[in-house]
Design a protein around this motif. Structure first.
Motif, PDB file in Angstrom:
ATOM      1  N   ASN A  31      12.917  28.717   5.996  1.00 16.09           N
ATOM      2  CA  ASN A  31      13.115  27.581   6.893  1.00 16.09           C
ATOM      3  C   ASN A  31      13.222  28.621   8.309  1.00 16.09           C
ATOM      4  O   ASN A  31      12.950  27.379   9.130  1.00 16.09           O
ATOM      5  CB  ASN A  31      15.429  27.908   6.294  1.00 16.09           C
ATOM      6  CG  ASN A  31      15.141  27.053   5.280  1.00 16.09           C
ATOM      7  OD1 ASN A  31      15.218  26.241   5.222  1.00 16.09           O
ATOM      8  ND2 ASN A  31      15.848  27.359   4.740  1.00 16.09           N
ATOM      9  N   ALA A  56      16.995  22.079   8.313  1.00 17.41           N
ATOM     10  CA  ALA A  56      16.361  22.942   7.874  1.00 17.41           C
ATOM     11  C   ALA A  56      17.861  24.502   8.332  1.00 17.41           C
ATOM     12  O   ALA A  56      17.532  25.299   7.706  1.00 17.41           O
ATOM     13  CB  ALA A  56      15.249  23.247   8.328  1.00 17.41           C
ATOM     14  N   ASP A  59      20.049  24.761   5.481  1.00 25.23           N
ATOM     15  CA  ASP A  59      19.806  26.222   4.930  1.00 25.23           C
ATOM     16  C   ASP A  59      20.306  27.402   5.319  1.00 25.23           C
ATOM     17  O   ASP A  59      20.217  28.092   4.383  1.00 25.23           O
ATOM     18  CB  ASP A  59      18.316  25.618   3.690  1.00 25.23           C
ATOM     19  CG  ASP A  59      18.127  24.278   3.262  1.00 25.23           C
ATOM     20  OD1 ASP A  59      19.488  24.017   2.576  1.00 25.23           O
ATOM     21  OD2 ASP A  59      17.124  23.160   3.182  1.00 25.23           O
ATOM     22  N   THR A 277      18.273  26.820  -0.988  1.00 24.45           N
ATOM     23  CA  THR A 277      18.297  26.406   0.437  1.00 24.45           C
ATOM     24  C   THR A 277      16.733  27.715   0.273  1.00 24.45           C
ATOM     25  O   THR A 277      15.809  27.075   1.185  1.00 24.45           O
ATOM     26  CB  THR A 277      18.730  27.798   0.766  1.00 24.45           C
ATOM     27  OG1 THR A 277      18.799  29.247  -0.201  1.00 24.45           O
ATOM     28  CG2 THR A 277      20.415  27.423   0.758  1.00 24.45           C
TER      29      THR A 277
END
Length: 344
Positions: A31, A56, A59, A277
């Motif tokens: 991420n 993003a 996560d 994630t």
């Protein structure tokens, strides 16, 4: 009985900790790469791309604020921090989870609105509207996360003792309305909206494709939207698929005796949900050549003596809005914008 003591074997505790450590590393690195790619294009970022950045961040926030504590607890064979850390962990998990599903829902709606006129170069989503949507996502998630602390619902340890979440088994009577509200407003309704929006986009692309086939030519923008649609659908399926088993087990524990579920069985859906994630950056890497190319071009990832040349080319086409030069019937090469905007 110590509710924070691990109900798993020491070997399984160690294995769980190692698994969570791998998830932590992959989630943070993956991420962060997505955010770096967006930052490098920030001067040319379009308003809808901010929603992708927002997703993003959810996560990344999950991986940083939650997983290290879970790893340490697994290797200690006991939940660390007692009631305070348990409430914190449950609140963080619920907060980021709601923020993610709402983000996915908004992205699906925005993509559907944009798809109503694929040829239009007009900007349909302004920066102000996008910022309001992002703020609403976080505020909505925060309100739901605070409700158990305020008395509607409650947080508590998972049956296997190495994680905390909503205390599903304790909400059979006191918080049953809370459970029904969660599953209705934060799972069922978002899933229906996401399915409807992407199905609608797919239909529009299908009819546009059939119409173009009659002219013996398929415009590049249809191929591009089809590719972006596939990535967006995979991201939504990944998140919902990860959380669906956990949701079903949690609902079963509310309607039945949760003590009948073996700790090992309750562990599996929880660990599977945490993997949500990780999938998005992996989907980008394997399904988008541009994201893979941009990652490889990062100078700090380069090895050897050959200098890395980072592409500074600007794609004059707004890929998200599909502002394409129809006369030339050409679309500029795939760029990072396709990656960040593929979640829209």
């Amino acid at each position: 009985m110590d509710v924070y003591a691990s109900a798993l074997s020491p070997a399984l505790d160690i294995g769980t900790g190692c698994y969570l450590l791998v998830l932590t590393v992959l989630s943070i690195v993956g991420n962060l790469l997505v955010l770096i790619m967006a930052f490098r294009r920030s001067s040319r970022m379009k308003p809808p791309e901010l929603l992708s950045v927002n997703l993003a961040v959810t996560d990344l926030g999950t991986a940083i604020t939650m997983y290290p504590l879970a790893v340490a607890s697994a290797w200690s064979h006991h939940w660390l921090g007692g009631d305070v850390s348990c409430i914190y962990y449950g609140l963080a998990g619920f907060f980021f989870g709601i923020a993610s599903i709402m983000n996915l829902t908004i992205l699906a709606i925005v993509r559907f609105v944009v798809s109503l006129n694929l040829h239009s170069p007009k900007q349909k989503i302004s920066w102000k509207k996008v910022k309001i949507l992002c703020m609403w996502t976080w505020l909505y998630a925060l309100i739901w996360a605070l409700l158990p602390i305020l008395g509607w619902g409650r947080y508590g340890p998972e049956p296997f003792g190495l994680s905390c979440s909503l205390a599903w088994g304790q909400m059979k009577h006191e918080g049953f309305s809370f459970v029904i509200s969660i599953f209705s407003l934060n799972l069922l309704v978002p899933c229906v909206i996401i399915i409807f929006c992407y199905f609608g986009i797919a239909l529009r692309l299908y009819f546009a494709y059939k119409k173009s086939m009659n002219n013996n030519h398929v415009p590049n923008f249809i191929k591009l939207h089809r590719r972006l649609l596939i990535i967006a659908v995979l991201i939504s399926i990944g998140f919902i698929g990860c959380w669906a088993p956990y949701g079903l087990v949690s609902l079963w524990s509310v309607l039945n005796d949760s003590s009948k579920i073996p700790p090992e069985v309750s562990l599996l859906p929880c660990m599977f949900a945490k993997s949500s994630t990780v999938y998005n950056p992996l989907i980008y890497y394997f399904f988008s050549q541009s994201f893979k190319r941009e990652v490889k071009q990062l100078s700090w990832l380069c090895l050897g003596s050959n200098p890395c040349q980072v592409s500074n080319s600007v794609n004059t086409n707004n890929i998200y809005m599909v502002s394409v030069n129809v006369k030339s019937k050409e679309v500029a090469p795939e760029t990072l914008q396709e990656i960040t905007q593929s979640r829209q």
